[in-house]
Every structure is written in C-alpha cells, then in structure tokens.
Design an enzyme around this catalytic site. Structure first.
Site, short mmCIF file in Angstrom:
data_model
loop_
_atom_site.label_atom_id
_atom_site.label_comp_id
_atom_site.label_asym_id
_atom_site.label_seq_id
_atom_site.Cartn_x
_atom_site.Cartn_y
_atom_site.Cartn_z
N GLU A 184 0.83 -1.22 0.00
CA GLU A 184 0.00 0.00 0.00
C GLU A 184 0.86 1.26 0.00
O GLU A 184 1.66 1.47 0.90
CB GLU A 184 -0.93 -0.01 1.23
CG GLU A 184 -1.87 1.18 1.22
CD GLU A 184 -2.93 1.14 2.34
OE1 GLU A 184 -3.23 0.05 2.87
OE2 GLU A 184 -3.44 2.21 2.67
N LYS A 217 -7.56 -0.61 11.31
CA LYS A 217 -6.91 -1.00 10.05
C LYS A 217 -5.68 -0.12 9.83
O LYS A 217 -4.63 -0.59 9.38
CB LYS A 217 -7.91 -0.85 8.89
CG LYS A 217 -7.47 -1.50 7.59
CD LYS A 217 -6.62 -0.62 6.73
CE LYS A 217 -6.25 -1.26 5.41
NZ LYS A 217 -5.36 -0.43 4.59
N ASP A 267 3.61 -14.77 11.27
CA ASP A 267 2.29 -15.16 10.76
C ASP A 267 1.33 -13.97 10.88
O ASP A 267 0.86 -13.64 11.97
CB ASP A 267 1.83 -16.36 11.62
CG ASP A 267 0.47 -16.89 11.24
OD1 ASP A 267 -0.32 -16.17 10.61
OD2 ASP A 267 0.18 -18.05 11.60
N HIS A 297 -2.20 10.59 -0.28
CA HIS A 297 -2.44 9.38 -1.06
C HIS A 297 -2.35 9.68 -2.55
O HIS A 297 -1.71 8.99 -3.31
CB HIS A 297 -3.87 8.90 -0.78
CG HIS A 297 -3.92 7.56 -0.13
ND1 HIS A 297 -3.24 6.49 -0.59
CD2 HIS A 297 -4.60 7.12 0.95
CE1 HIS A 297 -3.49 5.44 0.16
NE2 HIS A 297 -4.31 5.81 1.12
C1 MEV Z 1 -5.86 3.40 5.07
O1 MEV Z 1 -5.06 2.30 4.72
C2 MEV Z 1 -5.89 3.56 6.57
C3 MEV Z 1 -6.84 4.65 7.09
O2 MEV Z 1 -8.14 4.42 6.58
C4 MEV Z 1 -6.81 4.60 8.60
C5 MEV Z 1 -7.84 5.49 9.28
O3 MEV Z 1 -8.88 5.76 8.70
O4 MEV Z 1 -7.56 5.86 10.44
C6 MEV Z 1 -6.42 6.01 6.58
#
Ligand code: MEV
Length: 382
Positions: free
Chosen positions: A79, A259, A275, A372
């Site tokens: 990513e 995430k 793992d 991004h």
């Molecule tokens: C993207 O990989 C991760 C985010 O969505 C985390 C978040 O929203 O805090 C930017």
C-alpha cells in the site's frame, strides 16, 4: 548509537538506503535483497504445490526512537503511503522523546476441550493434579525448560457446557510465537488427563486471543509540531482526539481506525517472517474483547503534547517458523539486532501507533486523499 533520523532518506538511491541503514552489504546479500531472497527450493520447504515465489516491496521506515534506541523499521506492504506515514509519525514522536514500551511475559495459551460425565469432578481432579501435571509437561520439553520457559499455569474455564470442560494451558515460550510449543503440550496434556481418568480430549489448539500476552506503547507528539493547513497544533490535536472518540463510539469507525494501526503492525509482522493472520486475529480479538468492537489506541492531550497509547497482544517470535528459513528475514534480524520477541513486539506496536497518528493527523487536517493522491500521481508517471 547511529541515529535513524536521516534527512532525505527517501531521496537516496536503493543501495545508499541499504547502506545507510544496514551498513556495508556484501554482494551476496545485495542480490538477496534485490531478488526477494527466497529460492524455489527454500519456498518448497514452506508450503506445498509451489509454482514460484511472489515479490512484494521491502522498505525501511527511519526516525524510530524506541525506549531510547534508534531503529529503522523493516516493512513489507503493497500500500502506497504506509511507509511514509510510519516514518512521518516516528519523526514527530521522537521530538516528544520517542516510543515507550511495556510488554508482558511471552506466554502463549492452548485451549483444550475435554469430554467428561462430570465436569465438576474433573475440575476438582485437575485442581489437585495441577502442579504435578505442569511438572510432567515441563519435563517433556527439557530445552525450553532449561532456557527458562515451559508451562506456567493450567486453568479450568468458566463457560463449559454439559459434559464438557474447557481448559487453558499457559506456556512461557520465550522468543517463539509458541504455536508449535503449545499445540504439542496441549496434546500431551490431553493424553495425561485421559490416562488419569479425568476425561477424553475433544480438541486441543492454541488460542490466537493470546490472553496472557500484551504490549503497550505510548508516545508524546508535541502540539507545537502539529499545526497544518491554517490550523494550529492545538486545533489539530483537538480534532485527532475527537476522531479517536468517534472510534470509541462507533465500531464502524473503530475497525478502520484499527486498520490504520494494522497497516504498520502487519507490514512489520510480514517483513520479519511472522504469521500475519495470527497477529491480525490477536489484535481484532483484543479489540472486540469487551463485547463491543473498540479502537486499539487512545488519544488525549496532556500538557503540551498529544499522547497516544496503543495496546494489543503480539503473536510473534524471532525463532522458529519462517524466521529460521527465510534468508532476508535472517539478514534483517542480524543486521538490525532484532534478537528477542519482546524487541520485535516493541517495533510492531510502535509502528502501528506511528501509522495511526499519521492517519488521524491527515484526516483531521488536510484529508487523507491529498498525500495518497500525490503518491498515486507519482506512480502514474512511471
Ligand atoms: C488506510 O489504509 C488507513 C486509514 O483508513 C486509517 C484510518 O482511517 O484511520 C487512513
């Protein structure tokens, strides 16, 4: 100790970056880093039916100061922005003294389900045999015992159904993740309990919930450094705290907040040959432990700092599994001095917190898409 704060690290050539972080590299190790490091015959030792090996970027995130030690963090991820975000978060955190880590003993747990006509009687039998059983099990792995590891506790759990009893066997696994160790010991325990007439084993397997393993990382991010896009540092920090509260209130936000943390944690888990599914399972189990899915980090303003704390179980090791087989992992461990599971856990959770900070900072100020999109645009040009 050499600083990991190297201005313009991202602008160096690949070989200069290698050398700046890892020192002089022999030709053989250089080709290992270039080729992915895993030959077909080595891949064959890992899984079945191979047809090749699959490449992914291996990157280093600079700027990490963890318990007063400098680190370049190895990350494998597909990513864009994740490595830059980790480096950026660590750059701000080091101005507040870096990351501070506390971690529990590396105890991994096996869950065992017994079938018994009288769970109550079996429970009493196990209570009276407990220390003898732990001694017997310990003797079955004399190497682990001699190194200071081995079984530390055996508990009967509360929620057993009729004619069954659930047990937890806790084993100190030292620098191993411990799945093989506890799965072996769990099966040995089932045999001992059967022989002693306590009950028949219905199943015995590690719990990825890792109830006795936890790592906590805290870092201070000076408010003075958080101003952005016509917003003061205080305002930005206030908005970050509001986003963190949103994650506490709303599980649909919490899962994405987490995430962002796992962007860092999983990338380090993979780069160090561990793992990733076990680590993801442990982290999300921890997040759901209270019955409501919750964020793995909390954020507050204390004095002149925004303070973040991230807590999760770590299901990783520096011995066994792929760590013993993958040449790139072995090279990274030896060059970077990653020797213990505890060190690795500190690197993983610090990176998770750095990524979490960077994501919240971006969302709270200029929006996530700006950074991004800049990276995506760079990719289109190539
Ligand atoms: C993207 O990989 C991760 C985010 O969505 C985390 C978040 O929203 O805090 C930017």
């Amino acid at each position: 100790m050499k600083s990991s704060r190297i201005k313009g690290f991202h602008g160096l050539s690949v070989s200069d970056r290698r050398e700046a972080a890892l020192g002089k590299i022999e030709t053989e190790d250089n080709s290992l880093l270039t080729d992915g490091g895993l030959s077909l015959s080595q891949a064959q030792l890992l899984v079945e039916n191979i047809i090749g090996v699959f490449g992914l970027p291996l990157a280093l995130a600079p700027n990490f100061l963890i318990d007063d030690q400098e680190w370049f963090i190895p990350m494998v991820t597909e990513e864009p922005s994740v490595v830059a975000a980790a480096s950026n978060g660590a750059r701000i955190a080091r101005e507040g003294g870096g990351f501070h880590v506390t971690s529990s003993d590396s105890v991994t747990t096996c869950r065992i389900l017994l079938q018994t006509p009288s769970p109550h009687k079996s429970r009493e039998q196990i209570r009276s045999m407990r220390s003898h059983l732990l001694t017997q099990l310990g003797e079955k792995d004399p190497l682990l015992l001699s190194l200071g590891g081995g079984p530390v506790d055996l508990q009967c759990d509360e929620f057993s159904r009729e004619q069954t009893l659930s047990l937890s066997l806790h084993v100190r696994c030292l620098d191993a993740m411990g799945a093989n160790i506890v799965n072996t010991m769990g099966e040995q325990l089932v045999t001992l309990l059967h022989e002693a007439g306590v009950g028949r084993g219905l199943g015995s397997i590690i719990t990825n919930g890792m109830p006795q393993r936890e790592t906590t990382v805290t870092a201070h991010f000076p408010l003075l450094l958080l101003g952005r896009s016509n917003m003061t540092g205080n305002e930005a920090a206030g908005r970050i705290c509001a986003l963190a509260q949103w994650a506490i209130d709303d599980p649909y936000r919490a899962v994405t907040h987490n995430k962002g943390i796992m962007n860092g944690v999983t990338a380090v888990t993979l780069a160090t040959g561990n793992d990733t599914r076990a680590q993801e399972a442990a982290a999300h189990f921890h997040a759901a432990r209270s019955g409501k899915y919750s964020p793995l980090s909390i954020w507050q303003i204390i004095g002149d700092d925004l303070v973040g704390t991230c807590k999760m179980p770590c299901a990783v090791g520096t011995v066994g599994g792929m760590t013993a087989l993958h040449p790139t992992v072995k090279l990274l461990f030896s060059r970077m001095g990653i020797k213990t599971a505890r060190t690795l856990e500190a690197l993983m959770v610090s990176t998770g917190l750095a990524n979490n900070f960077a994501a919240l900072w971006a969302i709270a100020t200029e929006g996530i898409q700006r950074g991004h999109m800049a990276l995506h645009a760079q990719r289109q040009k190539k």
